[in-house]
Each structure stands twice: as structure tokens, then as C-alpha cells.
Enzyme design. Structure first.
Site, mmCIF file in Angstrom:
data_model
loop_
_atom_site.group_PDB
_atom_site.id
_atom_site.type_symbol
_atom_site.label_atom_id
_atom_site.label_comp_id
_atom_site.label_asym_id
_atom_site.label_seq_id
_atom_site.Cartn_x
_atom_site.Cartn_y
_atom_site.Cartn_z
ATOM 1 N N LYS A 53 -1.575 11.866 -73.995
ATOM 2 C CA LYS A 53 -0.322 12.086 -74.733
ATOM 3 C C LYS A 53 -0.319 11.247 -76.008
ATOM 4 O O LYS A 53 0.045 11.725 -77.087
ATOM 5 C CB LYS A 53 0.881 11.722 -73.850
ATOM 6 C CG LYS A 53 1.129 12.735 -72.737
ATOM 7 C CD LYS A 53 2.131 12.270 -71.680
ATOM 8 C CE LYS A 53 2.222 13.311 -70.555
ATOM 9 N NZ LYS A 53 3.091 12.916 -69.436
ATOM 10 N N GLN A 97 6.318 7.900 -67.289
ATOM 11 C CA GLN A 97 5.313 8.664 -66.554
ATOM 12 C C GLN A 97 5.586 8.562 -65.047
ATOM 13 O O GLN A 97 5.794 7.472 -64.519
ATOM 14 C CB GLN A 97 3.907 8.141 -66.897
ATOM 15 C CG GLN A 97 2.769 8.950 -66.323
ATOM 16 C CD GLN A 97 2.667 10.377 -66.880
ATOM 17 O OE1 GLN A 97 3.039 10.646 -68.012
ATOM 18 N NE2 GLN A 97 2.173 11.284 -66.073
ATOM 19 N N ASP A 120 11.150 14.882 -71.518
ATOM 20 C CA ASP A 120 10.626 15.568 -70.331
ATOM 21 C C ASP A 120 11.581 16.678 -69.880
ATOM 22 O O ASP A 120 11.183 17.566 -69.126
ATOM 23 C CB ASP A 120 10.489 14.580 -69.160
ATOM 24 C CG ASP A 120 9.090 14.022 -69.020
ATOM 25 O OD1 ASP A 120 8.129 14.758 -69.278
ATOM 26 O OD2 ASP A 120 8.971 12.842 -68.632
HETATM 27 N N1 GUN Z 1 3.819 13.246 -63.965
HETATM 28 C C1 GUN Z 1 3.250 14.466 -63.775
HETATM 29 N N2 GUN Z 1 3.740 15.348 -64.669
HETATM 30 C C2 GUN Z 1 4.618 14.686 -65.442
HETATM 31 C C3 GUN Z 1 5.425 15.050 -66.543
HETATM 32 O O1 GUN Z 1 5.452 16.209 -66.996
HETATM 33 N N3 GUN Z 1 6.189 14.059 -67.076
HETATM 34 C C4 GUN Z 1 6.197 12.803 -66.571
HETATM 35 N N4 GUN Z 1 7.007 11.908 -67.139
HETATM 36 N N5 GUN Z 1 5.460 12.426 -65.560
HETATM 37 C C5 GUN Z 1 4.673 13.358 -64.995
#
Ligand code: GUN
Length: 288
Positions: A53, A97, A120
């Protein structure tokens, strides 16, 4: 033989457009979108996701501020950081995350993030907005999946969509997005009876169960479009390999089109996170 939907190429196209938009925001408004990425603990998969990311942010000239917290961080400490980021007007997006360590309640964390910074789209305010058709910030994986479906199929109106998996992150928001596009939507899950028959009715099949190669080739209606959201690491004769939730080699004999793993949904998820960050920055500066 199915067409392979190249998520990586499509994500690059989406990212190129975003990079142009970021350049324009800087030139015309002196605004540089900024995302705070919070990682608690040292989960290896999460570390890889966060790294990817941040790398994409750099490529698009989006500012990223990484906050790495110890695995023993308390909920109170994490909430205090979120409060600080909520009140920092130079931060437009906040991503924590997941998963977070057991001592932290993920719902409390998700809902502590200000809705307008929740890139998100997991916050109850954004979930409510999506389910009433007033989309604000939409979860990235379903949004990326929808973009690929529309790019490939055009109008989705009237199609039968079956989503296998009912998570808050993928299954439920995917269902809402497809409903908005006038699909007839079924959410199937671990207790669904005659799952194979339910899948066989799908013009659009979205696999989001988190079980490697679970969806069999003959569960797929001939010509259907298959979106494989799964990312599972398996041991393949002593070699580690990533596979989706669909038995890809069998599925390509039945599907009209299918996303591969890797190189399908994954890159689009990150592109949509960038999309949401730019959108949040614009919205917070009165530019949308
Ligand atoms: N863990 C797995 N997928 C995601 C996501 O799309 N966002 C976040 N914040 N954590 C994750």
C-alpha cells in the site's frame, strides 16, 4: 476457454488516472492527499500488505505516514493515536491494518476512525451509507471487483449474482454494490444448502470464502464471470504458492471470464484504497 481478467493492468490504468488527479490537486489547490497507515504487531501477511500500500502511495505521489505499534499495544493506546489522527487536518485517510491483536476490539477501532477519513469504508456510518445507496467511502475489495465487472460486462442490470462469503469486508458490501447495479443478488455461505446448485445459477460469481480452491469448475455456469477474492497460501509439492478460492484450472474450462490469483482482485484493492484517499482529501477540502 475463459478470458483472463488482468487486474494488474486494470489497476495500473486506474492508478495512472489517479496520479494525474493528484498532480492536478497539487498544482491547482496545493493539496497533497495523505493517508496514515497503522500496523499493530508483526503479522507477516499484514506487513506485506502494508508495504504494498505504501509503495503504491509513493508511485502516485500520495503522502503516507506509517505508524508501527508494538504487538502489546493496548486498545486505549491505539484509540488515542486514532483520536490524534482524526484531529490532524493534514491527514485525509486513516487505515488500521486488520487483524489487530486479541487484546484490541476491532469494531471499537474501526468505529473510532472519523467516517470521512475511513478509507477502508468499514465504519458503521459508511456501511449505513452504502446500504441506503448514498455511497461515501466504499470498501476497496468490493469496489475494485465491481469496477472489473463493469469494465468486462458493461451493464449488470438483471444478472444473477452469487456471492460466496458473508464478511463485513467483502461479502456484504459486494452484495450492496451489485444490488445498486440492479443485479439479483444471493449471498451464500458455509450453511447454504446445495451450494453447487446455487453457484450454477450465477451469471456473476464472487468467491470470498477464504478456502483454497474451494469453488469447483462444474459449479460454474457456462460463460459466467468469476471474481476470485481469495488469497490463500498453499504448499504445492513442497513449494509455497498463492491460490484463490476457485479451482482456477478447472474453472477456466467453464467460465466466460475469470480473475486470476495473484494479479486479479488484489491490485484493484490497492488502487481503490488510493481512489478513496484522493476522494477523502477532495471531500475534506470542499472539492467534490
Ligand atoms: N486486512 C485484510 N484486508 C484488509 C483491508 O481491506 N483493510 C484493512 N484495514 N485490513 C485488512
Amino acid at each position: 476457454m475463459a478470458t483472463i481478467i488482468d487486474g494488474k493492468a486494470f489497476a495500473n490504468k486506474v492508478s495512472e488516472k489517479l496520479a494525474e488527479e493528484v498532480k492536478q490537486l497539487r498544482a491547482e489547490h496545493g493539496l497533497r492527499p495523505c493517508i496514515a497507515v497503522v500496523l499493530v504487531g508483526e503479522d507477516p501477511a499484514s506487513q506485506v500488505y502494508v508495504r504494498n500500500k505504501i509503495k503504491r502511495c509513493e508511485e502516485l505521489d500520495i503522502e503516507s505516514r506509517e505508524h508501527r505499534l508494538d504487538a502489546a499495544t493496548s486498545q486505549e493506546q491505539l484509540l488515542s493515536l486514532i483520536d490524534e489522527l482524526n484531529n490532524d487536518s493534514s491527514v485525509h485517510g486513516i487505515l488500521v491494518q486488520l487483524p489487530v491483536p486479541d487484546q484490541i476490539d476491532d469494531a471499537a477501532v474501526i468505529n473510532a476512525i472519523a467516517a470521512h477519513k475511513d478509507v477502508d469504508g468499514f465504519n458503521v456510518a459508511n456501511v449505513g451509507a452504502l446500504s441506503t445507496g448514498n455511497n461515501l467511502l466504499v470498501p476497496c475489495t468490493p469496489l475494485g471487483s465491481l469496477m472489473m465487472l463493469e469494465d468486462h460486462l458493461g451493464d449488470l442490470s438483471g444478472l444473477n449474482a452469487v456471492i460466496v462469503g458473508r464478511s463485513n469486508i467483502v461479502g456484504k458490501p459486494m452484495a450492496n454494490l451489485l444490488l445498486q447495479k440492479h443485479c439479483t443478488v444471493t449471498i451464500a455461505h458455509s450453511r447454504t444448502r446445495d451450494l453447487a446448485d446455487v453457484c450454477r445459477r450465477a451469471d456473476i460469481l464472487v468467491a470470498a470464502v477464504g478456502r483454497p480452491q474451494f469453488i469447483q469448475g462444474d459449479w460454474i455456469k457456462p460463460g459466467a464471470t468469476v471474481i476470485d477474492v481469495g488469497i490463500n497460501r498453499i504448499d504445492d509439492n513442497g513449494k509455497s504458492r498463492l491460490v484463490g478460492d476457485v479451482d482456477f484450472d478447472a474453472a477456466i474450462e467453464h467460465a466466460g471470464a475469470i480473475t486470476p490469483v495473484p494479479g486479479g482482485v488484489g491490485p484493484m484493492t490497492i488502487a481503490c484504497l488510493m481512489h478513496n484517499t484522493v476522494r477523502a482529501a477532495k471531500q475534506q477540502n470542499g472539492l467534490v
